[in-house]
Design a protein around this motif. Structure first.
Motif, PDB file in Angstrom:
ATOM      1  N   GLN A  35       8.934   5.434 -10.904  1.00 60.22           N
ATOM      2  CA  GLN A  35      10.086   5.586 -10.019  1.00 60.22           C
ATOM      3  C   GLN A  35       9.973   6.879  -9.212  1.00 60.22           C
ATOM      4  OE1 GLN A  35      13.607   4.106 -10.576  1.00 60.22           O
ATOM      5  NE2 GLN A  35      13.193   2.772 -12.300  1.00 60.22           N
ATOM      6  N   LEU A  94       0.826  -1.206   0.000  1.00 58.37           N
ATOM      7  CA  LEU A  94       0.000   0.000   0.000  1.00 58.37           C
ATOM      8  C   LEU A  94       0.861   1.257   0.000  1.00 58.37           C
ATOM      9  CD1 LEU A  94      -2.797  -1.110   2.457  1.00 58.37           C
ATOM     10  CD2 LEU A  94      -2.876  -0.979  -0.045  1.00 58.37           C
ATOM     11  N   ASN A  95       1.982   1.204   0.709  1.00 63.51           N
ATOM     12  CA  ASN A  95       2.845   2.392   0.719  1.00 63.51           C
ATOM     13  C   ASN A  95       4.242   2.096   0.185  1.00 63.51           C
ATOM     14  OD1 ASN A  95       3.953   0.930   2.770  1.00 63.51           O
ATOM     15  ND2 ASN A  95       3.446   2.376   4.396  1.00 63.51           N
ATOM     16  N   TYR A  96       4.426   0.908  -0.418  1.00 61.92           N
ATOM     17  CA  TYR A  96       5.713   0.519  -0.993  1.00 61.92           C
ATOM     18  C   TYR A  96       6.849   0.532   0.017  1.00 61.92           C
ATOM     19  CZ  TYR A  96       3.819   0.868  -5.715  1.00 61.92           C
ATOM     20  OH  TYR A  96       3.106   0.676  -6.857  1.00 61.92           O
ATOM     21  N   GLN A  97       6.545   0.278   1.283  1.00 58.27           N
ATOM     22  CA  GLN A  97       7.615   0.320   2.268  1.00 58.27           C
ATOM     23  C   GLN A  97       8.005  -1.087   2.688  1.00 58.27           C
ATOM     24  OE1 GLN A  97       9.257   3.299   3.226  1.00 58.27           O
ATOM     25  NE2 GLN A  97       8.107   3.683   1.360  1.00 58.27           N
ATOM     26  N   ASP A 133      15.600   0.601   3.318  1.00 61.21           N
ATOM     27  CA  ASP A 133      15.526   1.560   2.221  1.00 61.21           C
ATOM     28  C   ASP A 133      15.867   0.903   0.901  1.00 61.21           C
ATOM     29  OD1 ASP A 133      14.800   3.911   3.630  1.00 61.21           O
ATOM     30  OD2 ASP A 133      16.764   3.804   4.577  1.00 61.21           O
ATOM     31  N   LEU A 134      14.861   0.790   0.061  1.00 61.57           N
ATOM     32  CA  LEU A 134      15.058   0.158  -1.236  1.00 61.57           C
ATOM     33  C   LEU A 134      14.750   1.159  -2.337  1.00 61.57           C
ATOM     34  CD1 LEU A 134      13.162  -3.198  -0.565  1.00 61.57           C
ATOM     35  CD2 LEU A 134      15.613  -2.779  -0.383  1.00 61.57           C
ATOM     36  N   THR A 135      15.368   0.963  -3.484  1.00 64.27           N
ATOM     37  CA  THR A 135      14.937   1.736  -4.642  1.00 64.27           C
ATOM     38  C   THR A 135      13.704   1.039  -5.212  1.00 64.27           C
ATOM     39  OG1 THR A 135      16.198   0.498  -6.250  1.00 64.27           O
ATOM     40  CG2 THR A 135      17.338   2.322  -5.185  1.00 64.27           C
ATOM     41  N   PHE A 136      13.053   1.709  -6.151  1.00 67.39           N
ATOM     42  CA  PHE A 136      11.829   1.166  -6.721  1.00 67.39           C
ATOM     43  C   PHE A 136      12.048  -0.232  -7.310  1.00 67.39           C
ATOM     44  CE2 PHE A 136       8.902   0.893 -10.433  1.00 67.39           C
ATOM     45  CZ  PHE A 136       7.740   0.753  -9.703  1.00 67.39           C
ATOM     46  N   HIS A 163      24.326  -0.593   2.975  1.00 62.28           N
ATOM     47  CA  HIS A 163      23.006  -0.018   3.244  1.00 62.28           C
ATOM     48  C   HIS A 163      22.485   0.783   2.070  1.00 62.28           C
ATOM     49  CE1 HIS A 163      21.075  -0.465   7.085  1.00 62.28           C
ATOM     50  NE2 HIS A 163      22.257  -0.643   7.642  1.00 62.28           N
ATOM     51  N   GLU A 184       6.433   8.658   3.631  1.00 59.19           N
ATOM     52  CA  GLU A 184       6.337   7.588   4.621  1.00 59.19           C
ATOM     53  C   GLU A 184       7.475   7.627   5.627  1.00 59.19           C
ATOM     54  OE1 GLU A 184       4.148   5.145   5.172  1.00 59.19           O
ATOM     55  OE2 GLU A 184       2.785   5.821   3.584  1.00 59.19           O
ATOM     56  N   ARG A 185       8.671   7.903   5.111  1.00 57.10           N
ATOM     57  CA  ARG A 185       9.835   7.858   5.984  1.00 57.10           C
ATOM     58  C   ARG A 185      10.095   9.198   6.667  1.00 57.10           C
ATOM     59  NH1 ARG A 185      13.868   4.448   5.397  1.00 57.10           N
ATOM     60  NH2 ARG A 185      14.391   5.365   7.383  1.00 57.10           N
ATOM     61  N   TYR A 239      12.682  -2.826  -4.681  1.00 56.37           N
ATOM     62  CA  TYR A 239      11.430  -3.177  -4.013  1.00 56.37           C
ATOM     63  C   TYR A 239      10.613  -4.145  -4.867  1.00 56.37           C
ATOM     64  CZ  TYR A 239       6.813  -2.934  -1.979  1.00 56.37           C
ATOM     65  OH  TYR A 239       5.620  -3.281  -1.420  1.00 56.37           O
ATOM     66  N   TYR A 273       7.358   6.576  -6.602  1.00 58.55           N
ATOM     67  CA  TYR A 273       7.875   5.759  -5.505  1.00 58.55           C
ATOM     68  C   TYR A 273       8.710   6.622  -4.550  1.00 58.55           C
ATOM     69  CZ  TYR A 273      10.548   2.087  -3.157  1.00 58.55           C
ATOM     70  OH  TYR A 273      11.134   1.287  -2.224  1.00 58.55           O
ATOM     71  N   PHE A 297      17.655   7.304  -5.815  1.00 60.30           N
ATOM     72  CA  PHE A 297      17.209   7.754  -4.498  1.00 60.30           C
ATOM     73  C   PHE A 297      17.717   6.824  -3.387  1.00 60.30           C
ATOM     74  CE2 PHE A 297      14.172   7.693  -0.995  1.00 60.30           C
ATOM     75  CZ  PHE A 297      14.061   9.043  -0.701  1.00 60.30           C
ATOM     76  N   GLN A 298      18.376   7.379  -2.386  1.00 54.37           N
ATOM     77  CA  GLN A 298      18.830   6.596  -1.242  1.00 54.37           C
ATOM     78  C   GLN A 298      18.748   7.435   0.022  1.00 54.37           C
ATOM     79  OE1 GLN A 298      19.517   3.541  -0.696  1.00 54.37           O
ATOM     80  NE2 GLN A 298      19.582   2.847  -2.820  1.00 54.37           N
ATOM     81  N   VAL A 299      18.303   6.821   1.114  1.00 54.57           N
ATOM     82  CA  VAL A 299      18.378   7.481   2.407  1.00 54.57           C
ATOM     83  C   VAL A 299      19.826   7.364   2.874  1.00 54.57           C
ATOM     84  CG1 VAL A 299      17.545   7.474   4.776  1.00 54.57           C
ATOM     85  CG2 VAL A 299      15.993   6.910   2.912  1.00 54.57           C
ATOM     86  N   SER A 312      15.919   6.881  -9.900  1.00 56.20           N
ATOM     87  CA  SER A 312      16.437   5.526  -9.653  1.00 56.20           C
ATOM     88  C   SER A 312      17.638   5.562  -8.710  1.00 56.20           C
ATOM     89  CB  SER A 312      16.806   4.843 -10.968  1.00 56.20           C
ATOM     90  OG  SER A 312      17.938   5.460 -11.527  1.00 56.20           O
ATOM     91  N   ARG A 338       6.480   8.914  -2.453  1.00 61.27           N
ATOM     92  CA  ARG A 338       5.798   8.150  -1.421  1.00 61.27           C
ATOM     93  C   ARG A 338       6.751   7.799  -0.274  1.00 61.27           C
ATOM     94  NH1 ARG A 338       1.025   4.432  -2.066  1.00 61.27           N
ATOM     95  NH2 ARG A 338       0.869   4.894  -4.274  1.00 61.27           N
TER      96      ARG A 338
END
Lengths: 211, 441
Positions: B4, A128-131, A140-143, B172, B14-15, A146, B7, B76-78, B74, B10
């Protein structure tokens, strides 16, 4: 769509239905789990024909490990034999109507969007939130990471070839080559960390398996 | 907006990401960053973020200062090293206000070269060995942390923990590490990053350099990629392992040939060798880079190739049986203080020229080249890499292939800027001169 058929020689209605559905047909003369022709297909079609008991027995042995949708063609007097055989996704009665077969193939091979929480041990994927989270901590994943992980967690045990993963996860419009899959698998393993990286196993010269 | 980018939006929500850093690179390879809040992110994806390009080395002239940074979702990283607030990063491509890809952006330069490879049917893969030193601080007199040596695992190697933390942070961020160890010199370390496509790898090298420095900073020490910080010890290089793939097939591999190297691979090496002197100014871009390329410290000096010879510029590493995908070429001159986008661009251009023009691969030089007499070297046709930045720039300036690979904008700016650096160095009267000449002249 690739459909593995057993026995190798299809009856007329089945052959017409497969042609009508635009399926690529590959013959599976033996119902054994090691058969690459079965593993590389999107669907397995078994005609019980005149050997219903034997074919159902063989099918029930492999059905779990191949992880494919299975469609069974049976005559009316053999229908009851299927009772209690797990893993049969759909069935057709003889004589087979080609149009009906085409529709059933389509229904079985359209992947429904997953909207439930996908879990494996302490890994959670929330569509639902792609987490994603590991042991409650956000991962932490890229699209694409994931999507790949979700697909593998959702389709565990069976071995996926690089080409299959490319087409299922990246889609056919992607031309980057199967090396992309290797690179993403490595990245996923790195992010899952040392203990959990073995969740994804490499099956030499075939592909990858989850779980 | 593509999937992408959605994503990313979102995930930011979320984070509870507070800041997103938009990363790009100047011509000399310094990482630049513009921070934006989550609310500006959507605009950044659609239109790009405006910034003043004249403030960036090698970008625009004053009259065309406005530039647009468009983040690549593509990437994107925390960032793992800020615990108190959530910060993420994305690499950007730079565009002019008219929406044209900006030819001064090194990432766009590399993309153009990769397109040329893909027109020939190739995907370019790279894996670097990153060497660096840990020092007590960034002061002008480098102080080492230990006296350890190659592969040492003793309490001497106090830096083990820093290295482990660095690797954890990199993994990570989705940068898989093949392995790491203590290098030959005291306080020198190496991290080997697993291969990936060249664009991702250039991004990964930028991220790795920053991560190594950030983690060092957290431990109150200083990490440096300076090519030759200690006169009496090996410098820090960045050996690059390279291969070209045609779809899923390694174009460098052919069974039954020496080293499993195909005709394509051989021509690629021939291209590297023929253009090595021209591209050195880019792979070794500082005055100090040439202090590493001297005899006696395991760095290549002569332009030659070999299968198993540590003094060669280009090496074909031996590959385990049944692993045709790992047949590759190792280019050993570059240092880790280069601009990875430009270094991979010029190396690729040289190799592709070899393939396109069908260059003949010269014979392998298996002997230790340093031990050959000048006459023997001349007989073997072995030339030297440029000895100074100035010589490297002269060679670069005469190269049409390099001008094409870098594009006019970067080529001109690079030469101008680096000539200035050389002039400043020429004006400098060094400690060496004072100590050697003052007492006797």
């Amino acid at each position: 769509m690739i459909v593995a058929v057993h026995p190798a020689e299809s009856s007329e209605g089945v052959a017409d239905g497969l042609a009508l559905g635009g399926a690529t047909v590959t013959a599976a003369p033996d119902l054994v789990p090691e058969d690459r022709r079965i593993n590389d297909s999107d669907l397995l079609l078994v005609e019980l024909g005149d050997q219903p008991m034997r074919r159902l027995r063989e099918l029930s042995r492999i059905v779990e490990s191949i992880g494919l949708p299975v469609i069974v063609v049976a005559s009316v007097e053999h229908l009851l034999l299927m009772e209690g055989v797990a893993g049969i996704s759909d069935f057709l009665m003889t004589p087979v109507d080609p149009l009906e077969l085409r529709l059933r193939l389509q229904r079985l091979t359209i992947t429904e969007p997953v909207d439930h929480l996908v879990e494996f041990k302490d890994l959670e994927l929330n569509p639902l939130n792609y987490q994603a989270s590991l042991a409650g901590d956000p991962l932490d994943l890229t699209f694409m990471e994931y999507e790949l992980l979700r697909f593998m967690v959702d389709n565990p045990v069976r071995v996926w070839s690089r080409e299959q993963l490319l087409s299922k996860v990246w889609g056919y419009e992607y031309y980057g080559g199967a090396r992309t899959v290797d690179v993403h698998i490595r990245r996923l393993r790195a992010k899952l960390g040392e203990e959990r990286s073995s969740w994804i196993t490499t099956v030499r010269s075939v592909g990858y398996r989850f779980g | 907006m593509n999937k992408q980018a959605e994503y990313v939006l979102r995930t930011v929500e979320e984070r509870r990401i507070r800041f997103v850093r938009l990363w790009f690179t100047d011509v000399q390879g310094f990482l630049k960053s513009v921070s934006i809040g989550p609310t500006e992110l959507e605009v950044a994806f659609e239109e790009g973020m405006t910034f003043d390009g004249s403030a960036i080395d090698g970008y625009a002239r004053i009259q065309e200062a406005d530039m647009l940074a468009k983040p690549d979702p593509s990437t994107f990283q925390v960032l793992p090293w800020r615990n108190e607030e959530q910060v993420a990063r994305m690499f950007c491509d730079i565009y002019t206000p008219d929406g044209e890809p900006f030819s001064g952006d090194p990432r766009i330069v590399l993309k153009r070269n990769l397109e040329r490879a893909s027109e020939m049917g190739y995907i370019f893969y790279a894996a670097p060995e990153l060497e660096f030193f840990y020092f007590k601080d960034s002061g002008p007199v480098p102080e080492v942390l230990d006296r350890g040596g190659y592969f040492d695992l003793t309490p001497l190697d106090v830096a083990q923990e820093y290295r482990r933390n660095t690797i954890n942070a990199l993994e990570h961020m989705g940068i898989p590490i093949e392995h790491s160890h203590h290098e030959v010199a005291p306080s020198q370390h190496e991290i080997i990053v697993r291969y990936t496509d060249a664009l991702t790898m250039a991004d990964n090298i930028m991220t790795s350099r920053l991560t190594v420095k950030e983690v060092a900073l957290q431990h109150g020490i200083y990490a440096t990629f300076m090519p030759k910080p200690l006169e009496d010890y090996d410098g820090s290089g960045m050996h690059l392992h390279l291969s070209l793939f045609e779809g899923d097939v390694n174009a460098f591999h052919e069974s039954g040939t020496p080293g499993g190297m195909s005709k394509v691979g051989q021509a690629f090496i021939a291209g590297l060798l023929r253009h090595a002197a021209e591209l050195t100014a880019v792979t070794n871009q500082w005055v100090n880079s040439y202090k590493r390329l001297v005899a006696g410290f395991d760095a290549p000096i002569y332009i030659s190739w070999a299968r198993n010879n540590q003094s060669a510029l280009v090496r074909v590493p031996s590959v385990k049986k049944g692993k045709p995908s790992s047949v590759r070429v190792e280019y050993r001159a570059a240092d880790a203080a280069c601009n990875p986008y430009l270094a991979l661009s010029v190396i690729l251009a040289a190799g592709l020229a070899g393939i396109r023009e069908g260059y003949e691969l010269p014979p392998e030089v298996a002997a230790d080249i340093h031990r050959l007499t000048p006459a023997e070297r001349a007989a073997a046709g072995v030339k030297r890499l440029p000895e100074t930045l100035s010589e490297a720039l002269d060679t670069l300036e005469r190269s049409e292939l390099m001008a094409e690979a870098l594009g006019e904008h970067v080529f001109d700016w690079f030469l101008r800027n680096k000539r200035r650096e050389w002039d400043r160095f020429q004006h400098h009267v060094s400690q060496f001169e004072l100590e050697t000449y003052l007492p006797v002249l």
